[in-house]
Design an enzyme around this catalytic site. Sequence first.
Site, PDB file in Angstrom:
ATOM      1  N   ASP A  24      14.481  42.878-124.221  1.00  0.00           N
ATOM      2  CA  ASP A  24      13.893  43.920-123.370  1.00  0.00           C
ATOM      3  C   ASP A  24      14.886  44.295-122.266  1.00  0.00           C
ATOM      4  OD1 ASP A  24      11.926  45.545-121.948  1.00  0.00           O
ATOM      5  OD2 ASP A  24      10.407  44.446-123.059  1.00  0.00           O
TER       6      ASP A  24
ATOM      7  N   GLU B 124       7.519  47.026-115.202  1.00  0.00           N
ATOM      8  CA  GLU B 124       8.897  47.322-115.596  1.00  0.00           C
ATOM      9  C   GLU B 124       9.771  47.621-114.382  1.00  0.00           C
ATOM     10  OE1 GLU B 124      11.128  47.315-117.716  1.00  0.00           O
ATOM     11  OE2 GLU B 124      10.283  47.281-119.737  1.00  0.00           O
TER      12      GLU B 124
ATOM     13  N   ASN C  27      16.385  50.016-124.462  1.00  0.00           N
ATOM     14  CA  ASN C  27      16.213  49.006-123.420  1.00  0.00           C
ATOM     15  C   ASN C  27      17.551  48.358-123.088  1.00  0.00           C
ATOM     16  OD1 ASN C  27      14.009  47.975-121.813  1.00  0.00           O
ATOM     17  ND2 ASN C  27      12.802  47.885-123.697  1.00  0.00           N
TER      18      ASN C  27
END
Length: 303
Positions: free
Chosen positions: A214, A25, A162
């Site tokens: 995302d 991430e 997100n």
Amino acid sequence: MVNLQTPEITRVTTPHATIRCGVGESPIWVAKEAAWYWVDITAKTIWRLDASSGVVSSWQTAEMIACLSPQNNGGFIAGMESGIFHLKLATDGKVQAQHLAAPATSEMGMRFNDGRCDRQGRFWSGTMLIDMSVPRAAGHLYRYTREQGISAPFISNLFVQNGLAWSPDGRTMYLSDSHPNSQLIWAFDYDTDSGTPHNQRLFVDMKTMDGRPDGAAIDTDGCYWICANDAGLILRFTPEGKLDRQIAVPMKKPTMCCFGGDKLDTLMVASIAAGQAADDEWAGATILLNPGVQGYAETAFVG
């Protein structure tokens, strides 16, 4: 008509091993170092790639780290399990962590998730239940500044916060919810003086598309690039919410993309290996590609 791009892809590796992130991430480009950073949430690891030498380094954190942004006076601000931290990465591989703030009320089993700074250097991040199988919208979106500390929740009832990003002029804020029960992207008008979002509206409903929304980035055209998790795609939406480009990537679960490189024309994309087949060689990979447009350097936290 949607333009499907197939750019050349470079995988980030070390001389001794293939990097396979459990939950990769938060890629960021730090221009003053000419280096990329990203994290592996479940492995409690911060990764760094020197763009000139190709040298890859890593640091272990004491708890899960989900996002980080550079700080203007050195180090990083990060969203972790127990709150927001200032981190300094030592050359000996150790991490100095200073706890800055935590939500006034927070239940067990939660952590921070996606986070970044607005154009003025305020840090934003949201919380989520670590166990995504629990279908409960317990997450909130917070703002943190040195002067005011951590805010009360600005947005609530989020499953998996997100997709934070700001338009080039900073006057539009974007936010997504990745959970299968949501799969929505919103836009907000954003007061750059006060750091306040308002006029929440639906930007894109991805329930009718491939993948879940995302992490995201903004290009110089003001378009919104978002990773379509579960679909192996990076999608670009115009400021009007129209899908006009997509890039196929070899990882089924890309998580977040970030513009960087000397000309800010390279995308780093992180991904997830957790839950993927052990013989899926691309699961958890971190890659670099050229999407054909330029983006913006992430704004440093004003600390």
